[in-house]
Design a protein around this motif. Sequence first.
Motif, PDB file in Angstrom:
ATOM      1  N   LYS A   1      45.808 -14.068  16.382  1.00 35.59           N
ATOM      2  CA  LYS A   1      45.697 -14.154  14.943  1.00 35.59           C
ATOM      3  C   LYS A   1      45.825 -15.376  14.349  1.00 35.59           C
ATOM      4  CE  LYS A   1      48.012  -9.431  15.061  1.00 35.59           C
ATOM      5  NZ  LYS A   1      49.246  -8.710  14.416  1.00 35.59           N
ATOM      6  N   ILE A   2      46.556 -16.454  14.852  1.00 39.09           N
ATOM      7  CA  ILE A   2      46.706 -17.736  14.468  1.00 39.09           C
ATOM      8  C   ILE A   2      45.135 -18.404  14.699  1.00 39.09           C
ATOM      9  CG2 ILE A   2      47.697 -20.166  14.735  1.00 39.09           C
ATOM     10  CD1 ILE A   2      50.219 -18.735  15.750  1.00 39.09           C
TER      11      ILE A   2
ATOM     12  N   ILE B   1      49.009 -12.176  21.644  1.00 30.81           N
ATOM     13  CA  ILE B   1      48.285 -11.501  20.556  1.00 30.81           C
ATOM     14  C   ILE B   1      48.635 -12.092  19.185  1.00 30.81           C
ATOM     15  CG2 ILE B   1      47.877  -9.305  19.330  1.00 30.81           C
ATOM     16  CD1 ILE B   1      48.526  -7.696  22.027  1.00 30.81           C
ATOM     17  N   GLU B   2      49.777 -12.565  18.757  1.00 36.80           N
ATOM     18  CA  GLU B   2      49.915 -13.064  17.514  1.00 36.80           C
ATOM     19  C   GLU B   2      49.300 -14.567  17.747  1.00 36.80           C
ATOM     20  OE1 GLU B   2      51.493 -11.879  15.001  1.00 36.80           O
ATOM     21  OE2 GLU B   2      51.588 -10.058  16.134  1.00 36.80           O
ATOM     22  N   ARG B   3      49.329 -15.317  18.786  1.00 35.44           N
ATOM     23  CA  ARG B   3      48.655 -16.568  18.909  1.00 35.44           C
ATOM     24  C   ARG B   3      47.011 -16.379  18.594  1.00 35.44           C
ATOM     25  NH1 ARG B   3      52.695 -18.091  22.550  1.00 35.44           N
ATOM     26  NH2 ARG B   3      51.980 -16.727  24.079  1.00 35.44           N
TER      27      ARG B   3
ATOM     28  N   ARG C   1      45.459 -14.519  26.565  1.00 35.52           N
ATOM     29  CA  ARG C   1      46.234 -13.234  26.452  1.00 35.52           C
ATOM     30  C   ARG C   1      45.639 -12.318  27.569  1.00 35.52           C
ATOM     31  NH1 ARG C   1      43.840  -8.249  26.746  1.00 35.52           N
ATOM     32  NH2 ARG C   1      42.180  -9.077  25.260  1.00 35.52           N
TER      33      ARG C   1
ATOM     34  N   SER D   1      42.156 -18.393  23.238  1.00 34.78           N
ATOM     35  CA  SER D   1      43.582 -17.676  23.047  1.00 34.78           C
ATOM     36  C   SER D   1      43.437 -16.390  23.613  1.00 34.78           C
ATOM     37  CB  SER D   1      43.875 -17.494  21.372  1.00 34.78           C
ATOM     38  OG  SER D   1      44.086 -18.771  20.917  1.00 34.78           O
ATOM     39  N   ASP D   2      42.247 -15.574  23.328  1.00 34.62           N
ATOM     40  CA  ASP D   2      42.034 -14.311  24.050  1.00 34.62           C
ATOM     41  C   ASP D   2      41.935 -14.529  25.522  1.00 34.62           C
ATOM     42  OD1 ASP D   2      41.083 -11.260  23.720  1.00 34.62           O
ATOM     43  OD2 ASP D   2      39.346 -12.139  24.589  1.00 34.62           O
TER      44      ASP D   2
ATOM     45  N   GLU E   1      42.360 -16.815  14.764  1.00 33.88           N
ATOM     46  CA  GLU E   1      41.301 -16.132  13.759  1.00 33.88           C
ATOM     47  C   GLU E   1      41.417 -16.774  12.604  1.00 33.88           C
ATOM     48  OE1 GLU E   1      42.557 -12.068  14.378  1.00 33.88           O
ATOM     49  OE2 GLU E   1      41.093 -11.904  15.884  1.00 33.88           O
TER      50      GLU E   1
ATOM     51  N   LYS F   1      52.689  -9.680  23.422  1.00 39.34           N
ATOM     52  CA  LYS F   1      52.831  -9.618  22.109  1.00 39.34           C
ATOM     53  C   LYS F   1      52.511 -11.065  21.400  1.00 39.34           C
ATOM     54  CE  LYS F   1      55.212  -5.191  21.660  1.00 39.34           C
ATOM     55  NZ  LYS F   1      56.361  -4.451  21.001  1.00 39.34           N
ATOM     56  N   GLN F   2      53.402 -12.002  22.071  1.00 44.22           N
ATOM     57  CA  GLN F   2      53.143 -13.437  21.741  1.00 44.22           C
ATOM     58  C   GLN F   2      51.764 -13.804  21.926  1.00 44.22           C
ATOM     59  OE1 GLN F   2      56.551 -16.350  22.788  1.00 44.22           O
ATOM     60  NE2 GLN F   2      57.440 -14.348  23.419  1.00 44.22           N
TER      61      GLN F   2
ATOM     62  N   ASP G   1      55.942 -11.340  26.009  1.00 47.17           N
ATOM     63  CA  ASP G   1      55.154 -12.319  26.143  1.00 47.17           C
ATOM     64  C   ASP G   1      53.599 -11.756  25.729  1.00 47.17           C
ATOM     65  OD1 ASP G   1      56.971 -14.038  27.081  1.00 47.17           O
ATOM     66  OD2 ASP G   1      56.587 -13.455  29.198  1.00 47.17           O
TER      67      ASP G   1
END
Length: 466
Positions: free
Chosen positions: A84-85, A80-82, A166, A162-163, A87, A77-78, A75
């Motif tokens: 990136k989206i 963190i990927e969000r 996280r 998003s951050d 960004e 890791k997901q 969860d």
Amino acid sequence: MKFRYKHSILIGFAMLSLSACVTQKYTRPQVNSDGLYRDNNTTDTTTIADLPWKQLFADTTLQSLIQQGINQNLDLKQAIERIKIAEATLRQSRAAFLPSLQADVSVTDAKQSASALNFPAGININLETQTYRAAVSTAWEADIWGKLSSAKRAAFASLLQSDAARRAVQTQLIATIANSYYTLLALDKQLAITEQTVRIRTQDVETMRALKEGAIVNGAAVVQSEANLYAAQVTLPDLKRSIKEAENALSVVLAVAPGAINRTSLDQQVAYSNLQTGVSAQLLQNRPDVIAAELGFRSAFENTNVAKTYFYPALTLTATGGLTSLQLSNFFDNSIFYNLVGGLTQPIFAKGANKARLRTAEANQQIAFYNFQQTLLTGGQEVSNALYAYQTAAEKEATRAKQIESLTKAVDFTKELLRYSSSTNYTDVLTSEQSLLTAQLNGINDKLQKLQSVVELYRALGGGWK
């Protein structure tokens, strides 16, 4: 040159003024953040939310599990990927201020029909032509009304949201691992007490059989003691199953295959007692989901600004230039072409699209505001509930210890009376033993409640991500 420089500055100020007339500057919405902690009117701003999680949890085995979860949890890791989206979306919104640039290379073969052109007889003209073209085109939209600026700010707010999300995942992850760990320790303790009870009741059965042979008790006491033993034994499989399931659930959180979890014991755990909450207004800066909710409102606010700009004219500049020729041999000879277009587009009738866009954006903004309010209120509720849970567990702890002590004596006394006196029977022994086991198991739940209430208070205050 100076005139041009001053002229550019004046144009810039004029554009900013026009933008300010359409879009609004963001300010934090007015929400009541005082008094969210029930029966807790402290003015001390010291809070356990500022503690590193390694300081709150002294058990090094638990620390290792939490660190493993932070490193491997899916969860997280997901989340963190969000980020990136978000960004990538922000980079795209920043690039919107720059002109677009496209290159085009093409070859066109065209042939006309002689009968369609209706030429007189005897005229011989080549009806097939090839056109060679290489061109570069660019387009740029002036941000007169602040559409691009608002879109960029919305994207930036989404990135921060998003951050914050996280961080919220991390605080929940730490709480989940700690609560699951304490649950496992409590189940281990319940299993150990139940197994000890089984051993004692096995001895009771042997004692009852010996007393029956001595004509001190009858056969009913023997079968009652056997039933009492079976009542304890039948709970062992469910306890062992609960331990396996708890280990499997924690393994998933740690992103590993189901298996045994390394752990200590419940007796080694000491609940953190200096539970400082700070003031409720600190939830706005400490609790990640509250921060994320406000950033969601901020993003929706900027999207409303963007929707407003669609009612005003858009200024675009386009340019195209390159080479074109009917023959490849002289492609670079006098084949240059270009065009420049400046356009001002004012929407007149868009089939209600602009009004619908604005109303949708305003409704989403209001929804985001309500969500911000609700998240803040929920945070206050969770802090209050965790405090009450800790207080009630602490109150029960001392009384429960006295209850267990008295019931232990009651079991011993009734067993002695059963040996040497006819004034009691095995039903008294059975009742006192069952009451003792229940009190011992409830005592474990009291300690579990105390440990987990500290975890929940830490999470509710926003601890675990700093």
